[in-house]
Motif scaffolding. Structure first.
Motif, short mmCIF file in Angstrom:
data_model
loop_
_atom_site.label_atom_id
_atom_site.label_comp_id
_atom_site.label_asym_id
_atom_site.label_seq_id
_atom_site.Cartn_x
_atom_site.Cartn_y
_atom_site.Cartn_z
N ILE A 118 28.96 38.85 42.87
CA ILE A 118 29.85 39.42 41.86
C ILE A 118 31.08 39.93 42.59
CG2 ILE A 118 30.11 41.17 40.06
CD1 ILE A 118 26.97 41.22 39.96
N LEU A 119 32.23 39.32 42.35
CA LEU A 119 33.45 39.71 43.02
C LEU A 119 34.30 40.55 42.07
CD1 LEU A 119 35.24 39.69 45.46
CD2 LEU A 119 36.05 37.41 44.85
N CYS A 120 34.38 41.85 42.34
CA CYS A 120 35.09 42.79 41.47
C CYS A 120 36.57 42.83 41.85
CB CYS A 120 34.49 44.18 41.60
SG CYS A 120 32.71 44.26 41.31
N THR A 121 37.45 42.78 40.86
CA THR A 121 38.88 42.75 41.13
C THR A 121 39.66 43.36 39.97
OG1 THR A 121 40.79 41.30 41.54
CG2 THR A 121 38.98 40.38 40.26
N ASN A 122 40.80 43.94 40.28
CA ASN A 122 41.69 44.41 39.20
C ASN A 122 42.51 43.27 38.62
OD1 ASN A 122 43.97 44.05 40.98
ND2 ASN A 122 43.68 46.12 41.77
N ALA A 123 42.38 42.08 39.20
CA ALA A 123 42.95 40.82 38.70
C ALA A 123 44.44 40.66 38.94
CB ALA A 123 42.65 40.63 37.21
N LEU A 124 45.10 41.61 39.60
CA LEU A 124 46.54 41.47 39.84
C LEU A 124 46.86 40.28 40.74
CD1 LEU A 124 47.69 45.18 40.26
CD2 LEU A 124 47.89 43.72 38.25
N LEU A 125 45.93 39.93 41.61
CA LEU A 125 46.15 38.80 42.54
C LEU A 125 45.35 37.56 42.16
CD1 LEU A 125 46.06 40.75 45.94
CD2 LEU A 125 48.07 39.74 44.85
#
Length: 397
Positions: free
Chosen positions: A104-111
């Motif tokens: 599970i790769l958690c990200t704020n999605a900006l990149l």
């Protein structure tokens, strides 16, 4: 539920094996924080409030692989900081998948739009996008306008490319049940594969300490939300129903911090994801030397209001394994949102909080400076000798 059948079966087999072997403490999810650097400065998180020498640290690919090889958990949740700032993240993900782990790769999605083609869809790989509610709720939570729109755009892009996509949602004491339920309806309509939800983390270093939920408020909030979604059945939660039942006040669990062991640039974090009260060099040392009974609700002041997934999801899963009929009834019938709540753990004998975190920061700084004195000197000159709060900037990889 939002958990794929193959994943549920493999994790279930792992849990039954641990239970039958009589193993008292075992990991369920490795919480990996390969860096603290982030490109946001959320008020509810203190991860970027470190000196730059620490923010510039990265776990290597070999260190990340060693972490999962040591603990043997079937699932890896990669957080941070912002994991997509780590130049070796695609290789780290591939390494875990090659070891047959669920990632599970958690990200704020900006990149995410920029980086997504570095990854390939897999039944064992999930993007977990940080979304703390609708546009106004989320942008307020992350202290920056426009982040919600970018996250939604990234969700749609990832789904169009065949990835599994879920969201992770943290709720604070200003969350409104009706509004949160509408948000869950909206993201479910996007075709999300799952939702992970938790009451706000009480990070010691978070700038905003006023909006964390206490236990009573948490239970009332989740009853209000779940009652608007058929006891939670309306939404694809990627969590055990028994954990949601706990959030709604129908269970009183002691926490299981070893169920989600955390590996960071400091080492293996004692005792859990939220409390940095010591660090072990190895997973074995973490398990053998941590004084587990000193922590948890009823044992330690800092833990009094905690109902976070990293401490209680494993407790709920263990309860599910040992009480399958009850778990099935909750799954089929939905979460009860009315009536008496379970009697909670008393706090009469909890020990006072011990604030030791700054000492661990100073120790890590000393290690870094001893290993690379020239680099430390360059940082001191650039910052005029100060070590104030770090800014959400992207350091050279």
């Amino acid at each position: 539920m939002g958990i794929p059948l193959a994943q549920a079966a493999r994790i279930g087999a792992y849990l039954v094996k641990q239970h039958l072997s009589g193993r008292k403490r075992y990991p369920l999810v490795l919480m990996l924080e390969p860096l603290f650097r982030c490109n946001l400065a959320c008020a509810g998180c203190g991860k970027i409030d470190y000196p730059n020498e620490i923010l510039n640290q990265r776990l290597s690919v070999d260190e990340c692989m060693a972490a999962i090889d040591e603990c043997g958990a079937p699932v890896v949740s990669i957080a941070g900081g912002e994991p997509l700032l780590h130049k070796d993240m695609p290789e780290i993900v591939r390494g875990y998948l090659a070891r047959k782990k669920f990632v599970i790769l958690c990200t704020n999605a900006l990149l995410l739009t920029k980086k997504i083609d570095d990854y390939k869809p897999s039944p064992a790989f999930t993007w977990s996008i940080h979304l703390d509610g609708d546009q106004m709720m989320h942008d307020k939570s992350v202290c920056q306008d426009g982040v919600y729109d970018k996250a939604v755009e990234a969700i749609r892009l990832a789904k169009s490319k065949g990835f599994q996509v879920s969201i992770n949602c943290t709720l604070f004491n200003d969350a409104d049940p009706e509004r949160t339920a509408r948000f869950f309806d909206e993201v479910t309509a996007m075709g999300l594969d799952g939702i992970t939800v938790s009451p706000g983390y009480a990070y010691e270093r978070a700038p905003d300490q006023q909006h964390f939920l206490n236990r009573t408020k948490t239970k009332e909030l989740f009853r209000g939300i779940l009652s608007r979604g058929r006891g939670g059945k309306a939404w694809p939660f990627t969590q055990s129903r028994m954990f949601l039942n706990f959030l709604a006040g129908n269970e009183a669990y002691a926490c299981t911090p070893w169920g989600n062991p955390t590996r960071t640039v400091f080492g293996w974090q004692k005792p859990c994801y939220l409390l940095g009260e010591g660090y072990a060099k190895t997973f074995k040392e973490l398990m053998d030397d941590t004084e587990w009974d000193k922590y948890g609700v009823g044992n330690y002041e800092k833990c009094a209001d905690c109902m976070v997934h990293s401490g209680f999801e494993a407790s709920a899963v263990k309860h599910m394994v040992t009480n399958p009929i009850k778990a099935l009834a909750v799954t089929l019938g939905g979460i009860r949102t009315e009536g008496a709540m379970a009697k909670d753990i008393p706090l009469d004998n909890q020990r006072r909080a011990d604030y030791v975190f700054s000492g661990h920061v100073e120790k890590k700084l000393a290690e870094i400076r001893e290993a690379n004195p020239k680099a430390s000197r360059r940082i001191e000159i650039r910052h005029g000798g100060g070590q104030g709060p770090a800014q959400p900037t992207v350091a050279a990889e």
